[in-house]
Design an enzyme around this catalytic site. Structure first.
Site, short mmCIF file in Angstrom:
data_model
loop_
_atom_site.label_atom_id
_atom_site.label_comp_id
_atom_site.label_asym_id
_atom_site.label_seq_id
_atom_site.Cartn_x
_atom_site.Cartn_y
_atom_site.Cartn_z
N SER A 58 -6.51 -44.42 -28.46
CA SER A 58 -5.27 -44.59 -27.70
C SER A 58 -5.28 -45.93 -26.96
O SER A 58 -4.24 -46.56 -26.79
CB SER A 58 -5.03 -43.42 -26.75
N ASN A 59 -6.46 -46.36 -26.53
CA ASN A 59 -6.52 -47.68 -25.89
C ASN A 59 -6.38 -48.80 -26.92
O ASN A 59 -5.82 -49.86 -26.61
CB ASN A 59 -7.81 -47.83 -25.08
N ARG A 101 -30.92 -48.72 -33.70
CA ARG A 101 -29.81 -49.27 -32.92
C ARG A 101 -29.66 -50.78 -33.13
O ARG A 101 -28.55 -51.29 -33.32
CB ARG A 101 -30.02 -48.95 -31.44
N MET A 140 -18.40 -44.65 -28.48
CA MET A 140 -19.31 -43.77 -27.75
C MET A 140 -20.78 -44.13 -27.96
O MET A 140 -21.62 -43.26 -28.19
CB MET A 140 -19.06 -42.31 -28.18
N HIS A 198 -13.18 -47.49 -18.57
CA HIS A 198 -13.83 -46.25 -18.14
C HIS A 198 -12.86 -45.43 -17.28
O HIS A 198 -12.20 -45.99 -16.40
CB HIS A 198 -15.09 -46.59 -17.34
N GLU A 203 -26.15 -54.27 -20.79
CA GLU A 203 -27.02 -53.33 -21.51
C GLU A 203 -27.05 -51.95 -20.85
O GLU A 203 -27.56 -51.00 -21.46
CB GLU A 203 -28.46 -53.86 -21.58
N ASP A 207 -22.01 -48.40 -18.10
CA ASP A 207 -20.88 -48.50 -17.16
C ASP A 207 -21.24 -49.29 -15.90
O ASP A 207 -20.78 -48.96 -14.80
CB ASP A 207 -20.42 -47.09 -16.76
#
Lengths: 204, 204
Positions: free
Chosen positions: B13-14, B65, B90, B109, B142, B145
């Site tokens: 949606s963003n 990763r 995510m 966020h 890193e 948030d």
């Protein structure tokens, strides 16, 4: 139980906001009947006296916290105080104090809790670079700035701010929401569900 | 360097808010040139394609990763992407990713950081009983948030709210501030002092 005791340590600008609200009939029928300061030179003592409110100094230095708190509780109970407002009172309350006024002690904090608890909240927020901060009135428990939130108001942080301009903007917000929170508490038209403070039928 | 890559994991949606802002000429000249999803079924992939934007799926499962992040960085660099927007992506970014786009990765966020970092921020805020929450756009580093805050907007939490109504109100706020933050970043008229993101001459 609309008799209010206010505890201060300093200038007492939030005490003044409560006094002004009472005079304007905007404190929900609340009456400030005593002011206690733990600092002898707190300018708030003089504010109280000028408003005709008894104000006393009780030194906490060199005394056990529980003993000191028990004395303050006695002072407040002797005046039939039902609600206690901390207004720049720079001490943690012991369980002795908190349990004497369950859910009837309020504090105002210069940040949007749970962000920036503790000292120098405005400086903390400024240094963190938030774009929004504010003020919180919460019920006091034994832990620091952790109790149930009664009222909050956001204020913007501008790029042109310094800590002092931000502090002044937040202070104006404190002065708006503290009387409002007292009014809500005195209305008794609220309930607490978990951590949520929910206002009942039109009590705000 | 106004070419933008958007990373998604879900409905996007963003992403849609950024697409809409670009179409309306409100993305500061930014152009979304690629969308990457780490979830094959993410509805945001279809949104991107409907807007004529190349959208690719890259599975992160079973991969290291750093290796995965290096592949995504390559994809973005091959498209000359200068700014990366996380939109419900995510995954934490590794230093490999972050250092490839220093101070050019944004995330949104659903809370007023530093309050309620991590997952389910709206539920966290609701359960905590705050009266004000909001949305934050921040530069990604890193840690979770924790990066420099570019934009925030407060929203009220009403006593009549549930988590879903609060989530919707915050989402509307996210959609307002994310394009604004991209615009500011693309303007290059800002500076970062410590943790403070300060907008220069009229760039807002």
């Amino acid at each position: 139980m609309k008799r209010i005791g206010v505890l201060i340590s300093g200038r007492g600008s939030n005490l003044q906001a409560l006094i002004d609200a009472q005079r304007a009939g905007e404190l929900g029928g609340g009456e400030i009947v005593i002011v206690v300061s733990n600092v002898e030179t707190a300018p708030g003592i003089e504010r109280a006296r000028q408003a005709g409110i008894p104000a006393v100094f009780r030194d906490h230095r060199g005394r056990k916290r529980e003993e000191y708190d028990a004395e303050i509780v006695s002072l407040l109970k002797a005046r039939d105080v039902g609600v206690v407002c901390l207004a720049g009172f720079m001490r943690l309350l012991s369980p002795v104090f908190v349990s004497a006024f369950p859910n009837r002690i309020l504090n105002v904090h210069p940040a949007l809790l749970p962000a920036f608890a503790g000292l120098d909240a405005q400086q903390q927020a400024f240094a963190h670079g938030v774009k929004v901060s504010g003020a919180t009135v919460h019920i006091v428990d034994e832990n620091l700035d952790s109790g149930t939130i009664v009222a909050q108001e956001a204020v913007p942080v501008f790029d042109t701010d310094d800590v002092e301009t931000l502090t002044q903007r937040i202070l104006a917000s404190e002065h708006r929401i503290y009387p409002k929170a007292v009014r809500i508490l005195l209305s008794d038209r609220y309930r607490i569900e978990g951590r949520r403070f929910i206002i009942g039928d039109g009590a705000a």
